[in-house]
Design a protein around this motif. Structure first.
Motif, PDB file in Angstrom:
ATOM      1  N   VAL A  83       0.879  -1.123   0.137  1.00  0.00           N
ATOM      2  CA  VAL A  83      -0.110  -0.274  -0.057  1.00  0.00           C
ATOM      3  C   VAL A  83       0.936   1.330  -0.013  1.00  0.00           C
ATOM      4  O   VAL A  83       0.650   2.227  -0.875  1.00  0.00           O
ATOM      5  N   LEU A  84       1.938   1.146   0.864  1.00  0.00           N
ATOM      6  CA  LEU A  84       2.871   2.181   1.019  1.00  0.00           C
ATOM      7  C   LEU A  84       3.471   2.688  -0.334  1.00  0.00           C
ATOM      8  O   LEU A  84       3.566   3.635  -1.010  1.00  0.00           O
ATOM      9  N   ASN A  85       4.150   1.580  -0.981  1.00  0.00           N
ATOM     10  CA  ASN A  85       4.779   1.774  -2.521  1.00  0.00           C
ATOM     11  C   ASN A  85       3.760   2.178  -3.536  1.00  0.00           C
ATOM     12  O   ASN A  85       4.280   2.929  -4.304  1.00  0.00           O
ATOM     13  N   PHE A  86       2.477   1.794  -3.320  1.00  0.00           N
ATOM     14  CA  PHE A  86       1.482   2.361  -4.445  1.00  0.00           C
ATOM     15  C   PHE A  86       1.354   3.646  -4.186  1.00  0.00           C
ATOM     16  O   PHE A  86       1.266   4.364  -5.156  1.00  0.00           O
ATOM     17  N   ASN A  87       0.954   3.970  -3.051  1.00  0.00           N
ATOM     18  CA  ASN A  87       0.477   5.389  -2.870  1.00  0.00           C
ATOM     19  C   ASN A  87       1.871   6.514  -3.029  1.00  0.00           C
ATOM     20  O   ASN A  87       1.647   7.577  -3.439  1.00  0.00           O
ATOM     21  N   ILE A  88       3.122   6.131  -2.689  1.00  0.00           N
ATOM     22  CA  ILE A  88       4.158   6.807  -2.858  1.00  0.00           C
ATOM     23  C   ILE A  88       4.313   6.907  -4.559  1.00  0.00           C
ATOM     24  O   ILE A  88       4.801   7.896  -5.306  1.00  0.00           O
ATOM     25  N   SER A  89       4.356   5.828  -5.183  1.00  0.00           N
ATOM     26  CA  SER A  89       4.447   5.924  -6.571  1.00  0.00           C
ATOM     27  C   SER A  89       3.280   6.703  -7.300  1.00  0.00           C
ATOM     28  O   SER A  89       3.899   7.453  -8.223  1.00  0.00           O
ATOM     29  N   PHE A  90       2.321   6.707  -6.881  1.00  0.00           N
ATOM     30  CA  PHE A  90       1.124   7.380  -7.611  1.00  0.00           C
ATOM     31  C   PHE A  90       1.306   8.856  -7.145  1.00  0.00           C
ATOM     32  O   PHE A  90       1.076   9.812  -7.806  1.00  0.00           O
ATOM     33  N   SER A  91       1.776   9.222  -5.966  1.00  0.00           N
ATOM     34  CA  SER A  91       2.003  10.705  -5.568  1.00  0.00           C
ATOM     35  C   SER A  91       3.209  11.313  -6.417  1.00  0.00           C
ATOM     36  O   SER A  91       3.052  12.215  -7.059  1.00  0.00           O
ATOM     37  N   LEU A  92       4.200  10.476  -6.684  1.00  0.00           N
ATOM     38  CA  LEU A  92       5.244  10.691  -7.660  1.00  0.00           C
ATOM     39  C   LEU A  92       4.678  11.092  -9.134  1.00  0.00           C
ATOM     40  O   LEU A  92       5.074  11.877  -9.732  1.00  0.00           O
ATOM     41  N   TYR A  93       3.823   9.964  -9.464  1.00  0.00           N
ATOM     42  CA  TYR A  93       3.211  10.124 -10.921  1.00  0.00           C
ATOM     43  C   TYR A  93       2.309  11.584 -11.139  1.00  0.00           C
ATOM     44  O   TYR A  93       2.405  12.161 -11.927  1.00  0.00           O
ATOM     45  N   MET A  94       1.465  11.697  -9.845  1.00  0.00           N
ATOM     46  CA  MET A  94       0.746  12.976 -10.010  1.00  0.00           C
ATOM     47  C   MET A  94       1.705  14.123  -9.862  1.00  0.00           C
ATOM     48  O   MET A  94       1.197  15.406 -10.550  1.00  0.00           O
ATOM     49  N   LEU A  95       2.555  14.209  -9.253  1.00  0.00           N
ATOM     50  CA  LEU A  95       3.525  15.413  -9.322  1.00  0.00           C
ATOM     51  C   LEU A  95       4.392  15.655 -10.496  1.00  0.00           C
ATOM     52  O   LEU A  95       4.223  16.706 -10.857  1.00  0.00           O
ATOM     53  N   ILE A  96       4.606  14.644 -11.220  1.00  0.00           N
ATOM     54  CA  ILE A  96       5.281  14.799 -12.585  1.00  0.00           C
ATOM     55  C   ILE A  96       3.896  15.271 -13.780  1.00  0.00           C
ATOM     56  O   ILE A  96       4.335  16.160 -14.385  1.00  0.00           O
ATOM     57  N   LEU A  97       2.866  14.953 -13.428  1.00  0.00           N
ATOM     58  CA  LEU A  97       1.805  15.322 -14.458  1.00  0.00           C
ATOM     59  C   LEU A  97       1.307  16.570 -14.190  1.00  0.00           C
ATOM     60  O   LEU A  97       1.247  17.503 -14.947  1.00  0.00           O
ATOM     61  N   GLY A  98       1.424  16.774 -12.769  1.00  0.00           N
ATOM     62  CA  GLY A  98       0.885  18.149 -12.357  1.00  0.00           C
ATOM     63  C   GLY A  98       2.051  19.271 -12.823  1.00  0.00           C
ATOM     64  O   GLY A  98       1.725  20.423 -13.001  1.00  0.00           O
ATOM     65  N   THR A  99       3.390  18.846 -12.518  1.00  0.00           N
ATOM     66  CA  THR A  99       4.178  19.957 -13.195  1.00  0.00           C
ATOM     67  C   THR A  99       4.329  20.077 -14.627  1.00  0.00           C
ATOM     68  O   THR A  99       4.318  21.041 -14.997  1.00  0.00           O
ATOM     69  N   SER A 100       3.998  18.941 -15.403  1.00  0.00           N
ATOM     70  CA  SER A 100       3.764  19.206 -16.858  1.00  0.00           C
ATOM     71  C   SER A 100       2.518  20.084 -17.078  1.00  0.00           C
ATOM     72  O   SER A 100       2.772  20.843 -18.027  1.00  0.00           O
ATOM     73  N   ILE A 101       1.481  19.952 -16.469  1.00  0.00           N
ATOM     74  CA  ILE A 101       0.193  20.727 -16.653  1.00  0.00           C
ATOM     75  C   ILE A 101       0.727  22.133 -16.232  1.00  0.00           C
ATOM     76  O   ILE A 101       0.145  23.111 -17.182  1.00  0.00           O
ATOM     77  N   PHE A 102       1.511  22.227 -15.290  1.00  0.00           N
ATOM     78  CA  PHE A 102       1.819  23.812 -15.041  1.00  0.00           C
ATOM     79  C   PHE A 102       2.513  24.280 -15.982  1.00  0.00           C
ATOM     80  O   PHE A 102       2.242  25.686 -16.524  1.00  0.00           O
ATOM     81  N   SER A 103       3.414  23.680 -16.758  1.00  0.00           N
ATOM     82  CA  SER A 103       4.179  24.293 -17.839  1.00  0.00           C
ATOM     83  C   SER A 103       3.269  24.365 -19.170  1.00  0.00           C
ATOM     84  O   SER A 103       3.661  25.397 -19.793  1.00  0.00           O
ATOM     85  N   PHE A 104       2.108  23.536 -19.356  1.00  0.00           N
ATOM     86  CA  PHE A 104       1.523  24.100 -20.326  1.00  0.00           C
ATOM     87  C   PHE A 104       0.610  25.178 -20.286  1.00  0.00           C
ATOM     88  O   PHE A 104       0.549  26.041 -21.015  1.00  0.00           O
ATOM     89  N   ILE A 105       0.293  25.641 -19.015  1.00  0.00           N
ATOM     90  CA  ILE A 105      -0.510  26.670 -18.554  1.00  0.00           C
ATOM     91  C   ILE A 105       0.525  27.976 -18.807  1.00  0.00           C
ATOM     92  O   ILE A 105      -0.151  28.954 -19.367  1.00  0.00           O
ATOM     93  N   ILE A 106       1.571  28.028 -18.347  1.00  0.00           N
ATOM     94  CA  ILE A 106       2.448  28.942 -18.421  1.00  0.00           C
ATOM     95  C   ILE A 106       2.754  29.440 -20.054  1.00  0.00           C
ATOM     96  O   ILE A 106       2.700  30.503 -20.390  1.00  0.00           O
TER      97      ILE A 106
END
Length: 142
Positions: free
Chosen positions: A52-75
């Motif tokens: 469960v911890l590995n899944f949630n940490i992995s998911f958080s990392l994936y969302m951080l990467i996607l969130g960063t990429s959407i931020f760059s598209f907005i800018i």
């Protein structure tokens, strides 16, 4: 009776991932606390907690990467819009960048709904006494 209690505790470890929707990093902190209190009671609970911890940490990392990429598209979208205002507004550039942002936002939504479904599936399997291995999980805790 002991096996039934163990299954219920494994179920709670999986379901505790939903606390991430109540407060930031709750999907990592709450399972971590539950896992730390129960890992010595059973090797089964120890394995469920790690997964469960590995899944949630992995998911958080994936969302951080996607969130960063959407931020760059907005800018980029804002920058292109400001550029086009000075030379005459061109709708094509605005909508092209808008659809890029919309595409990434859709991907984030699909991943979030997948997370909910996977947590429910893992919790049901744990309650039935089965071990559930989450897909696309990076093994941070071994």
């Amino acid at each position: 009776m002991q096996n039934n209690k163990e299954n219920t505790n494994a179920f709670l470890i999986h379901i505790s991932s939903f606390t991430g929707y109540l407060f930031p990093l709750g999907s990592v902190i709450t399972p971590l606390i539950i896992w730390q209190t129960m890992k010595d009671k059973s090797s089964n609970l120890n394995e469920h907690g790690k997964e469960v911890l590995n899944f949630n940490i992995s998911f958080s990392l994936y969302m951080l990467i996607l969130g960063t990429s959407i931020f760059s598209f907005i800018i980029k979208n804002i920058w292109t819009t400001l550029e086009n205002i000075s030379i005459g507004f061109n709708d094509f550039y605005f909508f092209n960048n808008f659809f890029n942002v919309l595409g990434i936002a859709s991907l984030i939504s699909i991943i979030t709904f997948s997370k909910v479904a996977l947590i429910i599936l893992g919790a049901i399997k744990a309650n039935n006494g089965e071990f559930y291995k989450y897909p696309l999980t990076i093994k941070f805790i071994k």
